[in-house]
Design a protein around this motif. Sequence first.
Motif, PDB file in Angstrom:
ATOM      1  N   VAL A 198      58.716  26.405  99.048  1.00  0.00           N
ATOM      2  CA  VAL A 198      59.589  25.242  98.964  1.00  0.00           C
ATOM      3  C   VAL A 198      58.902  24.060  98.278  1.00  0.00           C
ATOM      4  N   LYS A 199      57.600  23.880  98.513  1.00  0.00           N
ATOM      5  CA  LYS A 199      56.878  22.767  97.887  1.00  0.00           C
ATOM      6  C   LYS A 199      56.024  23.214  96.715  1.00  0.00           C
ATOM      7  N   TYR A 200      55.373  24.362  96.840  1.00  0.00           N
ATOM      8  CA  TYR A 200      54.359  24.747  95.869  1.00  0.00           C
ATOM      9  C   TYR A 200      54.753  25.903  94.950  1.00  0.00           C
ATOM     10  N   GLY A 201      55.946  26.478  95.176  1.00  0.00           N
ATOM     11  CA  GLY A 201      56.369  27.544  94.285  1.00  0.00           C
ATOM     12  C   GLY A 201      55.819  28.903  94.667  1.00  0.00           C
ATOM     13  N   VAL A 202      56.043  29.885  93.775  1.00  0.00           N
ATOM     14  CA  VAL A 202      55.645  31.268  94.028  1.00  0.00           C
ATOM     15  C   VAL A 202      54.458  31.632  93.137  1.00  0.00           C
ATOM     16  N   MET A 203      54.024  32.861  93.191  1.00  0.00           N
ATOM     17  CA  MET A 203      52.814  33.286  92.488  1.00  0.00           C
ATOM     18  C   MET A 203      52.875  32.968  90.995  1.00  0.00           C
ATOM     19  N   ARG A 204      54.032  33.160  90.402  1.00  0.00           N
ATOM     20  CA  ARG A 204      54.206  32.921  88.975  1.00  0.00           C
ATOM     21  C   ARG A 204      53.767  31.513  88.556  1.00  0.00           C
ATOM     22  N   ASN A 205      53.954  30.554  89.435  1.00  0.00           N
ATOM     23  CA  ASN A 205      53.647  29.159  89.114  1.00  0.00           C
ATOM     24  C   ASN A 205      52.151  28.860  89.040  1.00  0.00           C
ATOM     25  N   TYR A 206      51.308  29.819  89.451  1.00  0.00           N
ATOM     26  CA  TYR A 206      49.862  29.586  89.499  1.00  0.00           C
ATOM     27  C   TYR A 206      49.075  30.450  88.526  1.00  0.00           C
ATOM     28  N   VAL A 207      49.746  31.423  87.920  1.00  0.00           N
ATOM     29  CA  VAL A 207      49.053  32.321  87.001  1.00  0.00           C
ATOM     30  C   VAL A 207      49.020  31.686  85.617  1.00  0.00           C
ATOM     31  N   LYS A 208      47.812  31.422  85.102  1.00  0.00           N
ATOM     32  CA  LYS A 208      47.653  30.796  83.788  1.00  0.00           C
ATOM     33  C   LYS A 208      47.112  31.767  82.738  1.00  0.00           C
ATOM     34  N   GLY A 209      46.590  32.886  83.192  1.00  0.00           N
ATOM     35  CA  GLY A 209      46.088  33.879  82.252  1.00  0.00           C
ATOM     36  C   GLY A 209      46.054  35.248  82.885  1.00  0.00           C
ATOM     37  N   LEU A 210      46.219  36.281  82.070  1.00  0.00           N
ATOM     38  CA  LEU A 210      46.168  37.656  82.567  1.00  0.00           C
ATOM     39  C   LEU A 210      45.406  38.540  81.590  1.00  0.00           C
ATOM     40  N   GLU A 211      44.718  39.508  82.137  1.00  0.00           N
ATOM     41  CA  GLU A 211      44.196  40.627  81.368  1.00  0.00           C
ATOM     42  C   GLU A 211      44.979  41.844  81.846  1.00  0.00           C
ATOM     43  N   VAL A 212      45.601  42.558  80.909  1.00  0.00           N
ATOM     44  CA  VAL A 212      46.492  43.664  81.258  1.00  0.00           C
ATOM     45  C   VAL A 212      46.154  44.894  80.434  1.00  0.00           C
ATOM     46  N   ALA A 213      45.981  46.015  81.101  1.00  0.00           N
ATOM     47  CA  ALA A 213      45.799  47.292  80.409  1.00  0.00           C
ATOM     48  C   ALA A 213      47.166  47.942  80.252  1.00  0.00           C
ATOM     49  N   LEU A 214      47.541  48.229  79.029  1.00  0.00           N
ATOM     50  CA  LEU A 214      48.840  48.840  78.751  1.00  0.00           C
ATOM     51  C   LEU A 214      48.799  50.339  79.053  1.00  0.00           C
ATOM     52  N   PRO A 215      49.950  50.964  79.248  1.00  0.00           N
ATOM     53  CA  PRO A 215      49.992  52.402  79.533  1.00  0.00           C
ATOM     54  C   PRO A 215      49.359  53.262  78.433  1.00  0.00           C
ATOM     55  N   THR A 216      49.303  52.734  77.241  1.00  0.00           N
ATOM     56  CA  THR A 216      48.711  53.471  76.116  1.00  0.00           C
ATOM     57  C   THR A 216      47.210  53.255  76.003  1.00  0.00           C
ATOM     58  N   GLY A 217      46.655  52.381  76.849  1.00  0.00           N
ATOM     59  CA  GLY A 217      45.210  52.161  76.873  1.00  0.00           C
ATOM     60  C   GLY A 217      44.755  50.864  76.239  1.00  0.00           C
ATOM     61  N   GLU A 218      45.595  50.249  75.403  1.00  0.00           N
ATOM     62  CA  GLU A 218      45.197  48.961  74.824  1.00  0.00           C
ATOM     63  C   GLU A 218      45.127  47.900  75.914  1.00  0.00           C
ATOM     64  N   VAL A 219      44.326  46.871  75.657  1.00  0.00           N
ATOM     65  CA  VAL A 219      44.158  45.774  76.622  1.00  0.00           C
ATOM     66  C   VAL A 219      44.631  44.475  75.987  1.00  0.00           C
ATOM     67  N   LEU A 220      45.508  43.772  76.696  1.00  0.00           N
ATOM     68  CA  LEU A 220      45.999  42.469  76.252  1.00  0.00           C
ATOM     69  C   LEU A 220      45.311  41.363  77.034  1.00  0.00           C
ATOM     70  N   SER A 221      44.924  40.284  76.321  1.00  0.00           N
ATOM     71  CA  SER A 221      44.417  39.080  76.962  1.00  0.00           C
ATOM     72  C   SER A 221      45.447  37.982  76.724  1.00  0.00           C
ATOM     73  N   LEU A 222      46.044  37.499  77.807  1.00  0.00           N
ATOM     74  CA  LEU A 222      47.176  36.568  77.702  1.00  0.00           C
ATOM     75  C   LEU A 222      46.847  35.261  78.405  1.00  0.00           C
ATOM     76  N   GLY A 223      47.129  34.127  77.744  1.00  0.00           N
ATOM     77  CA  GLY A 223      46.878  32.822  78.351  1.00  0.00           C
ATOM     78  C   GLY A 223      45.403  32.555  78.542  1.00  0.00           C
ATOM     79  N   GLY A 224      45.089  31.734  79.525  1.00  0.00           N
ATOM     80  CA  GLY A 224      43.702  31.364  79.790  1.00  0.00           C
ATOM     81  C   GLY A 224      43.648  30.151  80.692  1.00  0.00           C
ATOM     82  N   LYS A 225      42.536  29.429  80.651  1.00  0.00           N
ATOM     83  CA  LYS A 225      42.385  28.227  81.489  1.00  0.00           C
ATOM     84  C   LYS A 225      43.085  27.049  80.821  1.00  0.00           C
ATOM     85  N   LEU A 226      44.378  27.226  80.617  1.00  0.00           N
ATOM     86  CA  LEU A 226      45.167  26.251  79.850  1.00  0.00           C
ATOM     87  C   LEU A 226      46.334  25.754  80.686  1.00  0.00           C
ATOM     88  N   LEU A 227      46.615  24.467  80.585  1.00  0.00           N
ATOM     89  CA  LEU A 227      47.805  23.913  81.214  1.00  0.00           C
ATOM     90  C   LEU A 227      48.967  23.872  80.228  1.00  0.00           C
TER      91      LEU A 227
END
Length: 463
Positions: free
Chosen positions: A163-192
């Motif tokens: 109600v005051k601070y939001g859900v998990m999505r509101n705090y994630v600023k960057g992700l490292e994700v391994a795709l099903p095909t094996g490639e790795v994506l680096s998304l976002g970062g320490k950025l506002l």
Amino acid sequence: MRDHGTEALSVVAELLKEVLGDEWVVSDRDSIEGYIYDETPEPVRPKAAENLVLVKPASTEEVSQVLKIANEYKVLVFPVGGRTGLVGGCIPTKPGIVLSLERMNKIEVDRENLMAVAEAGATLRDLMRAAEGAGLFFPPRPGDEGAQIGGLIATNAGGVRAVKYGVMRNYVKGLEVALPTGEVLSLGGKLLKNNAGYDLMQLFIGSEGTLGVITKAVIRLFPRSRYMVTLIAPFSSRADALSAVPEVLRSEAMPLAIEYVQLREVKRAAEHISDKWPVEEGQAQLIIILDGMRHEEVLRACDEVARICEAHGAVKVLVVDSPREQDRILRIRGNIYVAIKRDLLDILDVAVPPAKLRDLMDTVDEIALRYGVDLPVYGHAGDGNLHVHIMRDVGSLEVAEMIRQDVYVAAVRLGGTITGEHGVGKLRARSLGLVLSEKHLEIMRKIKKILDPNGILNPMDYL
């Protein structure tokens, strides 16, 4: 006749031992058993497949290799976290690989930028302690403290403080994700601020492990609140309790949380952990948490909220400022589900606009009366997220399904949705048509096909 799926899984298991080492590729069923079920109530819990291999990579590179090999042999992969989910989202219902990231549990806190870099296998408890150790604060409380960061992000977990601070999505600023095909994506970062291209990061948040495996996250932290107060406001009727909520939300107090509980269930939760609920009056109660940086500010907000509740019929509002007692209250509240789980068939988590919560509860009462059953409810009154409990004594799974659909239809008619925080998982797929158009589902399937062309990652019926 040969089982090519079993044969492929055996071949892949041997290849993965070369990548991870024999110790981290497990085929023994007894050793796998603790990884294949979550907290979904047993009567509706999907059955796990028999032919499974558990793998425990230690790095993003190893996750990438696991996925690359699985994709080549078209072997299914089921990512698992802390297994605290309630809709069977991580249960491996077909033969394949169970992918646990528990070894990837490092957390680094950047005090200068108010950010934490957390590997996916770290738990919520780990993150909260790391933040506190740096004099900072992770505001939401989006689930069980044993839940893992990767799972919290993959399910876009909510919790009592949304109600005051939001859900998990509101705090994630960057992700490292391994795709099903094996490639790795680096998304976002320490950025506002980051406005370069499509925000693909948001696509993976809440995707329930169907699009990629989250291996690392950059999570925003905040200065720690210095003062916190918890109020318990007892009301003689639910209508009185819920009528106070909109006015509290419009006030200057802005609560950290507003929880609705019923005396019967919260007393049962207290008894379950050999404790005693501190307020015996009022069948309907609001638990309201306030926080702030200045003592005077919190006390002023406390007075205002108590005044509003009393104006709506609250009887003797209890104010608790001891951190120990506040933790005790929240521990009891957090054990309601555990206390009634034995008698539970299913737990729903519909969400409606907060001002419509009273209408939804009235409709749930009508549904309970129509079927001649008891449907205990509690939930996050401040954000409109209601947990409706279908108990085992409803008689049959068929009756439970009719009740479930009636509750979903009621929520959707009020402008709501069938799930506010638990997600779709394996249980809610058949009801998605109530809230998502065929075009919406078609777009989701096309996105899945682009990122996971062989459909190996956490297959779902609706994708």
